[in-house]
Design a protein around this motif. Structure first.
Motif, PDB file in Angstrom:
ATOM      1  N   SER A  17       0.888  -1.113  -0.041  1.00 16.88           N
ATOM      2  CA  SER A  17       0.030   0.379  -0.314  1.00 16.88           C
ATOM      3  C   SER A  17       0.607   1.263  -0.173  1.00 16.88           C
ATOM      4  N   GLN A  18       2.405   1.184   0.584  1.00 12.67           N
ATOM      5  CA  GLN A  18       2.865   1.967   0.287  1.00 12.67           C
ATOM      6  C   GLN A  18       3.390   2.742  -0.504  1.00 12.67           C
ATOM      7  N   SER A  19       3.884   1.154  -0.976  1.00 14.52           N
ATOM      8  CA  SER A  19       4.164   1.550  -2.392  1.00 14.52           C
ATOM      9  C   SER A  19       3.831   2.055  -3.667  1.00 14.52           C
ATOM     10  N   GLN A  20       2.998   1.867  -3.326  1.00 19.52           N
ATOM     11  CA  GLN A  20       1.768   2.077  -4.920  1.00 19.52           C
ATOM     12  C   GLN A  20       1.438   3.929  -4.144  1.00 19.52           C
ATOM     13  N   ASP A  21       2.010   4.566  -3.360  1.00 10.36           N
ATOM     14  CA  ASP A  21       1.960   5.893  -2.744  1.00 10.36           C
ATOM     15  C   ASP A  21       3.206   6.434  -3.100  1.00 10.36           C
ATOM     16  N   TYR A  22       3.515   5.937  -2.996  1.00 11.23           N
ATOM     17  CA  TYR A  22       5.458   5.963  -3.904  1.00 11.23           C
ATOM     18  C   TYR A  22       5.321   6.259  -5.311  1.00 11.23           C
ATOM     19  N   PHE A  23       4.860   5.560  -6.105  1.00 14.18           N
ATOM     20  CA  PHE A  23       4.741   5.267  -7.519  1.00 14.18           C
ATOM     21  C   PHE A  23       3.527   5.505  -7.954  1.00 14.18           C
ATOM     22  N   LYS A  24       2.843   6.424  -7.442  1.00  9.83           N
ATOM     23  CA  LYS A  24       1.819   6.796  -8.116  1.00  9.83           C
ATOM     24  C   LYS A  24       2.257   7.481  -9.955  1.00  9.83           C
ATOM     25  N   PRO A  25       2.912   8.519  -9.179  1.00 13.04           N
ATOM     26  CA  PRO A  25       3.496   9.454 -10.247  1.00 13.04           C
ATOM     27  C   PRO A  25       4.054   8.513 -11.623  1.00 13.04           C
ATOM     28  N   ILE A  26       4.974   7.242 -11.480  1.00 13.76           N
ATOM     29  CA  ILE A  26       5.352   6.654 -12.420  1.00 13.76           C
ATOM     30  C   ILE A  26       3.703   5.935 -13.300  1.00 13.76           C
ATOM     31  N   ASP A  27       3.229   5.135 -11.998  1.00 11.77           N
ATOM     32  CA  ASP A  27       2.220   4.526 -12.569  1.00 11.77           C
ATOM     33  C   ASP A  27       1.367   5.842 -13.837  1.00 11.77           C
ATOM     34  N   SER A  28       0.988   6.921 -13.827  1.00  8.43           N
ATOM     35  CA  SER A  28      -0.018   8.037 -14.360  1.00  8.43           C
ATOM     36  C   SER A  28       0.348   7.524 -15.377  1.00  8.43           C
ATOM     37  N   ILE A  29       2.247   7.875 -15.329  1.00 11.86           N
ATOM     38  CA  ILE A  29       2.477   7.872 -17.015  1.00 11.86           C
ATOM     39  C   ILE A  29       2.896   6.260 -17.467  1.00 11.86           C
ATOM     40  N   ILE A  30       2.362   5.631 -16.966  1.00 11.99           N
ATOM     41  CA  ILE A  30       2.579   4.053 -17.361  1.00 11.99           C
ATOM     42  C   ILE A  30       0.927   3.825 -18.256  1.00 11.99           C
ATOM     43  N   HIS A  31       0.256   4.794 -17.621  1.00 11.30           N
ATOM     44  CA  HIS A  31      -1.376   4.435 -17.945  1.00 11.30           C
ATOM     45  C   HIS A  31      -1.615   5.249 -19.209  1.00 11.30           C
ATOM     46  N   LEU A  32      -0.659   6.204 -19.317  1.00 17.92           N
ATOM     47  CA  LEU A  32      -0.856   6.713 -20.669  1.00 17.92           C
ATOM     48  C   LEU A  32      -1.037   6.066 -22.014  1.00 17.92           C
ATOM     49  N   TYR A  33       0.240   4.855 -21.999  1.00 20.26           N
ATOM     50  CA  TYR A  33       0.613   3.943 -23.325  1.00 20.26           C
ATOM     51  C   TYR A  33      -0.762   3.209 -23.526  1.00 20.26           C
ATOM     52  N   GLU A  34      -1.510   2.944 -22.956  1.00 23.00           N
ATOM     53  CA  GLU A  34      -2.367   1.789 -22.712  1.00 23.00           C
ATOM     54  C   GLU A  34      -3.273   1.825 -24.220  1.00 23.00           C
ATOM     55  N   GLY A  35      -3.063   1.179 -24.889  1.00 21.00           N
ATOM     56  CA  GLY A  35      -3.882   1.306 -25.820  1.00 21.00           C
ATOM     57  C   GLY A  35      -3.034   1.451 -27.053  1.00 21.00           C
ATOM     58  N   LYS A  36      -2.026   2.105 -26.741  1.00 23.04           N
ATOM     59  CA  LYS A  36      -1.524   2.598 -27.445  1.00 23.04           C
ATOM     60  C   LYS A  36       0.121   1.938 -28.632  1.00 23.04           C
ATOM     61  N   ASN A  37      -0.487   2.069 -29.864  1.00 18.51           N
ATOM     62  CA  ASN A  37       1.099   1.493 -30.874  1.00 18.51           C
ATOM     63  C   ASN A  37       2.525   1.515 -31.106  1.00 18.51           C
ATOM     64  N   VAL A  38       2.776   2.004 -29.453  1.00 19.61           N
ATOM     65  CA  VAL A  38       3.865   2.732 -29.560  1.00 19.61           C
ATOM     66  C   VAL A  38       5.157   2.212 -28.865  1.00 19.61           C
ATOM     67  N   PRO A  39       6.639   2.403 -29.125  1.00 14.57           N
ATOM     68  CA  PRO A  39       7.492   2.523 -28.519  1.00 14.57           C
ATOM     69  C   PRO A  39       7.362   2.771 -27.051  1.00 14.57           C
ATOM     70  N   GLY A  40       8.290   2.917 -26.081  1.00  6.22           N
ATOM     71  CA  GLY A  40       8.268   2.918 -24.607  1.00  6.22           C
ATOM     72  C   GLY A  40       9.405   2.301 -24.208  1.00  6.22           C
ATOM     73  N   PHE A  41       9.398   1.941 -22.500  1.00  5.35           N
ATOM     74  CA  PHE A  41      10.222   2.005 -21.441  1.00  5.35           C
ATOM     75  C   PHE A  41      10.526   1.068 -20.629  1.00  5.35           C
ATOM     76  N   SER A  42      10.901   0.372 -20.033  1.00  7.82           N
ATOM     77  CA  SER A  42      10.775  -0.849 -18.590  1.00  7.82           C
ATOM     78  C   SER A  42      11.789   0.066 -17.400  1.00  7.82           C
ATOM     79  N   VAL A  43      11.152  -0.321 -16.429  1.00  7.21           N
ATOM     80  CA  VAL A  43      11.603   0.431 -15.160  1.00  7.21           C
ATOM     81  C   VAL A  43      11.576  -0.296 -14.286  1.00  7.21           C
ATOM     82  N   ARG A  44      12.730   0.304 -13.635  1.00  7.22           N
ATOM     83  CA  ARG A  44      12.700  -0.891 -11.810  1.00  7.22           C
ATOM     84  C   ARG A  44      13.509  -0.132 -10.566  1.00  7.22           C
ATOM     85  N   VAL A  45      12.710  -0.721  -9.707  1.00  8.10           N
ATOM     86  CA  VAL A  45      13.102   0.540  -8.625  1.00  8.10           C
ATOM     87  C   VAL A  45      13.546  -0.380  -7.157  1.00  8.10           C
TER      88      VAL A  45
END
Length: 552
Positions: A17-45
């Motif tokens: 639950s804490q990590s979900q709070d920490y990573f809301k910003p990056i999740d919001s960016i990941i969400h923008l890629y949904e349904g789009k046929n575009v290159p992207g990225f991989s991220v690990r922390v």
């Protein structure tokens, strides 16, 4: 046992639950890629050596509809430099070389000045060598097509950029030399030596150096660039390992970053050498063994990024926070620091500022600019040529009731609409104002932007289209074994590199005979009689390149 398991479950749920709070910003960016046929990225922390976030967005291969996964393998570009440096450190710890050894000991073909260039200087970008990528560019060529022999021939024909050890200047040439030293000392290829001594000990099974045409990697992400209408695959593999050449996954690089923190496999002595010993100083950072050390969001960050067409990765370690992050991408328009910030800012205890959302014009009322009609005679009063300084001329023409602005020095032109205020016109990011009317004509044109407020004065006669004809000619560089040809077109000074088909624009001179170009500053040289005999070109990574005019 049951009590222990329950405690573990509670801990995991709480952290999740804490990590979900920490990573809301990056999740919001990941969400923008949904349904789009575009290159992207991989991220690990990671935090304290444990993975706290792992996610991907976009496609590794657009043609095959393969999405990016944690198994996708990306080109590392200059992120590879830390592994090349690590190989040198391993050889030093094995007693097979010394950081104070000079370059000529290992590559005797270099001129005598190489006896003053040490391995440590090559590691830290203070060796003073010209960058072979910049040199190839000045030839109008791509250094990715050079083999080791071609790079050596090119480098050994050059004078130094700077006195060895005097200043920090990023140089892929230094890391190409280090790769040659690794192969000469170890008797193995860089790829084989790194695999045995760096990647296998850390179980980085999907990491390796690759040279053209041997790239047969599984799960390889294709790099893409776009012109706004579609994506084109990029070719980034080289024939010789220089400052790049590595491929890896985010999962593998996480192992390397965790080792940077724990020192479990290679030990403290290895990592002290990699990170802290004999650093070079730059503006706001230190650099040692393929790693930058500077402040990011008020936190110490040890990192390195990479840039080749289609790939812009970054690895970063925050030692005081025990946080690591790996970001890999296959999109040439990718902004790695946006992703780095979204993935780490809250975890580092800082406030994250979300980007402003763009208005959805489909669901909101949009204010339509008021149409302004200008009398035809008034439009004609604006037409003409306006000069800031010799060479900086703006032409204004009336094209069927619309004003057209043309920058004479580079051929850029555009139409611009009026605004409500009389004599004012708007271009994105700029305001054009006509003033000082005499005999029914504007005498001045004022350009106002965030960084400029310039007055151009009307020319009573057409601009001199022969102004730069004295610089026309073909000029040869002995050290490059190549030419640059200058010519004029509609009064604009242009040039071609080597045998290129396309030409480039030289901006109007900063002073007599000194031109800014996208390939460096050109300073023409005159004889005692005033004729042009050559020029000196200064690119930030290839200084004092001398060219002599042919057929004088």
């Amino acid at each position: 046992m049951i009590k222990f398991l329950l405690l573990s479950v509670v801990f995991l749920v709480t952290f999740k639950s804490q990590s979900q709070d920490y990573f809301k910003p990056i999740d919001s960016i990941i969400h923008l890629y949904e349904g789009k046929n575009v290159p992207g990225f991989s991220v690990r922390v990671t935090k304290n050596g444990k993975t706290v976030y792992s996610n991907q967005a976009g496609y590794a291969n657009l043609e095959k509809k393969e999405k990016i996964t944690d198994k996708s393998v990306f080109a590392l570009a200059s992120v590879s430099k830390q592994f090349t440096a690590a190989c040198i450190v391993v050889l030093q710890k094995q007693g097979k070389l010394n950081f104070e050894d000079n370059l000529r000991k290992y590559i005797p073909e270099f001129p005598a000045y190489a006896e003053k260039i040490t391995i440590n200087q090559l590691l830290n970008h203070t060796g003073g060598l010209k960058d072979y990528r910049a040199l190839a560019m000045l030839r109008g060529e791509d250094s990715d097509n050079y083999n080791a022999a071609a790079i050596k021939d090119l480098l050994t024909a050059q004078e130094l950029n700077d006195i060895p050890g005097a200043n920090w200047s990023y140089s892929n040439s230094g890391y190409w030399c280090l790769a040659q030293i690794i192969e000469k000392v170890s008797g193995q290829s860089v790829a084989a030596f790194a695999d045995k001594n760096i990647f296998r000990p850390l179980k980085m099974k999907n990491t390796r150096y690759v040279t053209r045409p041997n790239n047969k990697l599984k799960n390889r992400a294709i790099g893409y660039q776009t012109d706004g209408t579609g994506y084109t695959a990029s070719e980034v593999d080289e024939f010789s390992i220089g400052g790049a050449g590595g491929y890896s996954t985010a999962q593998d690089l996480e192992k390397w970053m965790n080792e940077m923190e724990s020192h479990r496999v290679f030990g403290n002595a290895f990592w002290n050498t990699m990170i802290t010993e004999n650093p070079a100083q730059g503006k706001g950072f230190t650099y040692t063994k393929g790693l930058f050390n500077f402040t990011y969001l008020k936190h110490t960050m040890i990192n390195h990024g990479g840039d080749v067409v289609g790939f812009h990765p970054i690895t970063a370690y925050f030692p005081d926070d025990k946080v690591t992050v790996v970001v890999l991408s296959n999109d040439d328009d990718f902004k790695r620091y946006d992703i780095l910030g979204a993935a780490t800012t809250l975890l580092l205890g800082e406030k994250y500022k979300y980007p402003k959302a763009k208005a959805n014009v489909a669901t909101q009322e949009v204010a339509v600019p008021e149409t302004v009609t200008i009398d035809a005679a008034l439009l004609e009063s604006y037409t003409g040529n306006y000069e800031l300084t010799p060479g900086y001329v703006i032409g204004i023409t009336n094209e069927k009731g619309k004003l057209k602005l043309t920058q004479m020095w580079d051929g850029v032109n555009l139409f611009f609409p009026p605004v409500k205020e009389v004599h004012h016109f708007a271009i994105e990011g700029a305001t054009i104002i006509f003033g000082d009317f005499t005999s029914g004509k504007a005498a001045t044109l004022r350009v106002v932007t965030a960084s400029e407020d310039s007055i151009y004065k009307r020319l009573d006669k057409a601009p001199d289209l022969t102004l730069y004809d004295k610089y026309i000619g073909t000029f040869f560089s002995k050290s490059l074994n190549s030419k640059i040809t200058f010519f004029t077109e509609n009064g604009i000074l242009r040039y071609k590199l080597g045998n290129e088909a396309d030409s480039h624009v030289a901006s109007p001179p900063d002073s007599e005979g000194v031109f800014s170009t996208s390939h460096g500053e050109v300073t023409f040289i005159k004889s005692e009689t005033g004729s042009i005999t050559g020029f000196t070109l200064n690119h930030e990574r290839a200084l004092n390149m001398e060219f002599v005019k042919q057929n004088l």
